[in-house]
Structure formats: structure tokens, C-alpha cells
Design a protein around this motif. Structure first.
Motif, mmCIF file in Angstrom:
data_model
loop_
_atom_site.group_PDB
_atom_site.id
_atom_site.type_symbol
_atom_site.label_atom_id
_atom_site.label_comp_id
_atom_site.label_asym_id
_atom_site.label_seq_id
_atom_site.Cartn_x
_atom_site.Cartn_y
_atom_site.Cartn_z
ATOM 1 N N MET A 16 19.421 -2.269 -22.353
ATOM 2 C CA MET A 16 19.277 -2.122 -23.807
ATOM 3 C C MET A 16 18.327 -0.943 -23.992
ATOM 4 O O MET A 16 17.345 -0.543 -23.197
ATOM 5 N N GLU A 17 18.733 0.197 -24.799
ATOM 6 C CA GLU A 17 18.070 1.120 -25.031
ATOM 7 C C GLU A 17 16.746 1.098 -25.735
ATOM 8 O O GLU A 17 16.707 0.185 -26.822
ATOM 9 N N ILE A 18 15.541 1.426 -25.232
ATOM 10 C CA ILE A 18 14.133 1.218 -25.752
ATOM 11 C C ILE A 18 13.402 2.606 -26.347
ATOM 12 O O ILE A 18 12.849 2.415 -27.308
ATOM 13 N N LEU A 19 14.125 3.675 -25.983
ATOM 14 C CA LEU A 19 13.462 5.028 -26.459
ATOM 15 C C LEU A 19 14.430 6.014 -26.412
ATOM 16 O O LEU A 19 15.553 6.203 -25.343
ATOM 17 N N ARG A 20 14.690 6.649 -27.642
ATOM 18 C CA ARG A 20 15.866 7.832 -27.666
ATOM 19 C C ARG A 20 15.207 8.970 -28.494
ATOM 20 O O ARG A 20 14.466 8.853 -29.280
ATOM 21 N N THR A 21 15.431 10.169 -28.117
ATOM 22 C CA THR A 21 15.156 11.334 -28.897
ATOM 23 C C THR A 21 16.446 12.123 -29.349
ATOM 24 O O THR A 21 17.417 12.086 -28.644
ATOM 25 N N GLU A 22 16.395 12.665 -30.633
ATOM 26 C CA GLU A 22 17.667 13.398 -30.973
ATOM 27 C C GLU A 22 17.151 14.745 -31.408
ATOM 28 O O GLU A 22 16.276 14.882 -32.425
ATOM 29 N N ASP A 23 17.806 15.710 -30.764
ATOM 30 C CA ASP A 23 17.625 17.328 -31.062
ATOM 31 C C ASP A 23 15.999 17.451 -31.316
ATOM 32 O O ASP A 23 15.699 18.135 -32.303
ATOM 33 N N LEU A 24 15.349 16.969 -30.588
ATOM 34 C CA LEU A 24 13.761 17.120 -30.689
ATOM 35 C C LEU A 24 13.202 18.612 -30.338
ATOM 36 O O LEU A 24 13.647 19.134 -29.144
ATOM 37 N N LYS A 25 12.746 19.232 -31.327
ATOM 38 C CA LYS A 25 12.404 20.650 -31.406
ATOM 39 C C LYS A 25 10.858 20.642 -31.645
ATOM 40 O O LYS A 25 10.221 19.887 -32.387
ATOM 41 N N LYS A 26 10.030 21.344 -30.600
ATOM 42 C CA LYS A 26 8.584 21.862 -31.260
ATOM 43 C C LYS A 26 8.403 23.149 -30.998
ATOM 44 O O LYS A 26 8.395 23.840 -29.806
ATOM 45 N N TYR A 27 8.247 24.163 -32.142
ATOM 46 C CA TYR A 27 8.004 25.356 -32.060
ATOM 47 C C TYR A 27 6.641 25.777 -32.620
ATOM 48 O O TYR A 27 6.015 25.263 -33.541
ATOM 49 N N TYR A 28 6.083 26.779 -31.890
ATOM 50 C CA TYR A 28 4.852 27.454 -32.250
ATOM 51 C C TYR A 28 5.001 28.817 -32.713
ATOM 52 O O TYR A 28 5.891 29.699 -32.173
ATOM 53 N N GLY A 29 4.358 29.266 -33.737
ATOM 54 C CA GLY A 29 4.589 30.745 -34.258
ATOM 55 C C GLY A 29 5.816 30.803 -34.906
ATOM 56 O O GLY A 29 6.479 30.026 -35.419
ATOM 57 N N SER A 30 6.122 32.106 -35.250
ATOM 58 C CA SER A 30 7.402 32.708 -35.868
ATOM 59 C C SER A 30 7.830 34.011 -35.483
ATOM 60 O O SER A 30 7.037 34.806 -34.725
ATOM 61 N N GLY A 31 8.990 34.348 -35.796
ATOM 62 C CA GLY A 31 9.456 35.668 -35.580
ATOM 63 C C GLY A 31 9.701 35.837 -33.998
ATOM 64 O O GLY A 31 9.963 35.162 -33.314
ATOM 65 N N GLU A 32 9.007 37.193 -33.661
ATOM 66 C CA GLU A 32 9.099 37.616 -32.309
ATOM 67 C C GLU A 32 8.203 36.661 -31.552
ATOM 68 O O GLU A 32 8.337 36.791 -29.993
ATOM 69 N N ASN A 33 7.066 36.250 -32.102
ATOM 70 C CA ASN A 33 6.277 35.391 -31.315
ATOM 71 C C ASN A 33 6.299 33.829 -31.439
ATOM 72 O O ASN A 33 5.529 33.206 -30.666
ATOM 73 N N ILE A 34 7.741 33.599 -31.574
ATOM 74 C CA ILE A 34 7.880 32.065 -31.745
ATOM 75 C C ILE A 34 7.844 31.748 -30.244
ATOM 76 O O ILE A 34 8.518 32.211 -29.251
ATOM 77 N N VAL A 35 7.390 30.475 -30.036
ATOM 78 C CA VAL A 35 7.210 29.812 -28.782
ATOM 79 C C VAL A 35 7.942 28.333 -28.840
ATOM 80 O O VAL A 35 7.581 27.597 -29.686
ATOM 81 N N LYS A 36 9.102 28.219 -28.138
ATOM 82 C CA LYS A 36 9.764 27.105 -28.183
ATOM 83 C C LYS A 36 9.424 26.024 -27.091
ATOM 84 O O LYS A 36 10.056 25.947 -26.206
ATOM 85 N N ALA A 37 8.523 25.389 -27.547
ATOM 86 C CA ALA A 37 7.934 24.326 -26.472
ATOM 87 C C ALA A 37 8.962 23.097 -25.965
ATOM 88 O O ALA A 37 9.209 22.873 -24.772
ATOM 89 N N LEU A 38 9.828 22.711 -27.098
ATOM 90 C CA LEU A 38 10.765 21.830 -27.045
ATOM 91 C C LEU A 38 11.951 22.622 -27.817
ATOM 92 O O LEU A 38 11.835 22.802 -29.083
ATOM 93 N N ASP A 39 13.125 22.499 -27.257
ATOM 94 C CA ASP A 39 14.272 23.117 -27.884
ATOM 95 C C ASP A 39 15.694 22.395 -27.981
ATOM 96 O O ASP A 39 16.442 22.843 -27.256
#
Length: 226
Positions: A1-24
Motif C-alpha cells: 500500500m502506498e504511504i507517501l506520494r509526491t506530485e510534480d513537486l517544485k521548489k524554486y528560489y529567486g526569479s528570472g536569470e537568478n532562479i534556482v530550481k532546488a526541486l523541479d
């Protein structure tokens, strides 16, 4: 049985040219009772992923479902309570309270939550981890390996839906690392505990049931690599 699931999980820092995609766009599924290792180099996003799985930080986009609950739809107070009752944490720093003995450290989270510890289960966990005989010892009387065993017992004692371990052997030498990993695996199997461990150590990852590899904020391989 599934106990944990992520869906299209993203974590971005900054914006524009300085954006950092820690999770993409991380999509991940973990089955109940599974022991999975998330492996990646420094800066790959593995610790950010653990913080998202544990509800310690909010994503830019996406969902995390733990035991059927979409945790980021909860209000902050509700999330705090859910996390305390359903998610166990083990970090490389043991985070033991120095003025409490081993047993008191293990049951403290439950007592803070107004719950009565299951004394028989707590004893079983301590015995499995080889620390029952040290239950009245203070943290400063323990070795690093013993302190990490106490931290693992504390995480297991509340019977969480999942246990998240972030570099749990990072402060230990090679011998103690192997011992703690073996005990983590043993207790996971003995108590049917779901464990997700973050590590950069390939040898330790090989002791887990499944290896999930993450680089540049994306999972690029996951499977049973043994």
C-alpha cells in the motif's frame, strides 16, 4: 500500500536569470514498510526533498500526500500536529535534551503531544536498538553511536506513518555508521516502519531496499539496484 506520494513537486528560489530550481517536478511513490535511500551529490536537492516530505518547508508547486493526507492543504497548526503524530525525523545531529535521560528523551515528543507512551512498545524498540540497559543514562554518558540509537528510538516510539532520516550517520565513524544502518534496517523490518533516508554514501544506500537518485532537482533513476 502506498504511504507517501509526491506530485510534480517544485521548489524554486529567486526569479528570472537568478532562479534556482532546488526541486523541479519530482514525482515519487513509497510503499508502506519500504526502506528507500535518496542519493545525490551536494546541491542535488535531496535535503530540500526531505524537508518537503516532512512538511518542514512549503513547495512552490505540487503536492505531498502522507498516509492519504495532502499535507500542504492543512492549516499551519494542523500541519504541525499532523507532522508530530505521523512523521518521525532522524538527523545527523542527535538533538537530545541534555538534562533528560535516555527513556525521557524517547518519550518526550509523545508527552508534549499529551499522549501516553506505549511502554511495552518503547521497551521493544530500545531492546531492538541495544539501549534498554542504558535507559537511565544521560546523553553525555553515551557515545555518538548510542546517542543516534536514542534518536532513532525517539522517532520510532510514536509509531509514525513514515520515518525520514537526513544523513543519520553523518557524525559517526565507519564502524558506528555500519552498526546504526544495520539497526535502522532491522528495526524498520521488525516494526514494519516505512523509512526514507537521505545520504550521499553509496555503500550505506546499498543497504536499503530501493535507491532513488536525484540530480539538479530531478529524479533521474529509481529502482532496486542490487
Amino acid at each position: 500500500m502506498e504511504i507517501l506520494r509526491t506530485e510534480d513537486l517544485k521548489k524554486y528560489y529567486g526569479s528570472g536569470e537568478n532562479i534556482v530550481k532546488a526541486l523541479d517536478g519530482v514525482n515519487l511513490s513509497v510503499e508502506e514498510g519500504e526502506f528507500a535511500a535518496v542519493v545525490g551529490t551536494s546541491g542535488s536537492g535531496k535535503s530540500t526533498l526531505l524537508h518537503m516530505l516532512g512538511g518542514l518547508d512549503y513547495p512552490t508547486q505540487g503536492r505531498v500526500i502522507v498516509d492519504g493526507k495532502d499535507i500542504f492543504k492543512l492549516k499551519e497548526t494542523e500541519l504541525t500536529i499532523f507532522r508530530r503524530r505521523n512523521i518521525g525525523f532522524v538527523f545527523q545531529n542527535y538533538n537530545l535534551v541534555p538534562v533528560l535521560n535516555v527513556y525521557e528523551n524517547i518519550v518526550l515528543p509523545m508527552e508534549l503531544d499529551g499522549e501516553k507512551p506505549d511502554k511495552t512498545f518503547v521497551r521493544d524498540v530500545m531492546e531492538a536498538l541495544g539501549i534498554y540497559g542504558r535507559r537511565f543514562a544521560m546523553p553525555n554518558q553515551l557515545s555518538g553511536g548510542q546517542q543516534q540509537r536514542v534518536a532513532i528510538a525517539r522517532a520510532l516510539a510514536a509509531k509514525p506513518a513514515i520515518l525520514l532520516a537526513d544523513e543519520p550517520t553523518g557524525n559517526l565513524d565507519s564502524r558506528n555508521s555500519q552498526e546504526v544502518m544495520g539497526l535502522l534496517k532491522l528495526t524498520g523490518e521488525q516494526f514494519g516502519q516505512t523509512i526514507v533516508m537521505i545520504t550521499h554514501n553509496e555503500a550505506l544506500a546499498q543497504m536499503c531496499g530501493r535507491i532513488i537518485r536525484i540530480e539538479d532537482g530531478k529524479i533521474w533513476r529509481q529502482g532496486y539496484e542490487k
